[in-house]
Design a protein around this motif. Structure first.
Motif, PDB file in Angstrom:
ATOM      1  N   THR A 171       0.847  -1.184   0.000  1.00  0.00           N
ATOM      2  CA  THR A 171       0.000   0.000   0.000  1.00  0.00           C
ATOM      3  C   THR A 171       0.882   1.234   0.000  1.00  0.00           C
ATOM      4  O   THR A 171       1.866   1.296   0.736  1.00  0.00           O
ATOM      5  N   ASP A 172       0.549   2.222  -0.841  1.00  0.00           N
ATOM      6  CA  ASP A 172       1.344   3.460  -0.883  1.00  0.00           C
ATOM      7  C   ASP A 172       0.834   4.455   0.163  1.00  0.00           C
ATOM      8  O   ASP A 172      -0.056   4.145   0.955  1.00  0.00           O
ATOM      9  N   THR A 173       1.409   5.632   0.172  1.00  0.00           N
ATOM     10  CA  THR A 173       1.058   6.637   1.180  1.00  0.00           C
ATOM     11  C   THR A 173      -0.378   7.140   1.063  1.00  0.00           C
ATOM     12  O   THR A 173      -0.918   7.681   2.015  1.00  0.00           O
ATOM     13  N   LYS A 174      -1.004   6.942  -0.097  1.00  0.00           N
ATOM     14  CA  LYS A 174      -2.398   7.348  -0.288  1.00  0.00           C
ATOM     15  C   LYS A 174      -3.364   6.168  -0.136  1.00  0.00           C
ATOM     16  O   LYS A 174      -4.502   6.228  -0.570  1.00  0.00           O
ATOM     17  N   GLU A 175      -2.854   5.078   0.467  1.00  0.00           N
ATOM     18  CA  GLU A 175      -3.654   3.870   0.708  1.00  0.00           C
ATOM     19  C   GLU A 175      -4.111   3.169  -0.570  1.00  0.00           C
ATOM     20  O   GLU A 175      -5.133   2.472  -0.578  1.00  0.00           O
TER      21      GLU A 175
END
Length: 52
Positions: free
Chosen positions: A15-19
């Motif tokens: 998962t990236d920082t923006k979910e």
């Protein structure tokens, strides 16, 4: 065509920082369907940084 369901191992998902989900293409050996009975493998996946 609409994808209704997908099963994938948690090992290749992050998962990236923006979910948002990211799938490690180099770990799943994806195929591209070209049409009829023809397929192509993806041998060298790469990323391009997109502006935010």
């Amino acid at each position: 065509m609409e994808v209704k369901q997908l099963y994938i191992n948690d090992i290749v998902v992050s998962t990236d920082t923006k979910e948002r989900l990211n799938i490690a293409a180099d770990k799943i050996k994806p195929l591209a369907r070209l049409g009829g009975g023809e397929y192509a493998s993806i041998t060298a996946p790469f990323s391009i940084q997109r502006p935010e």
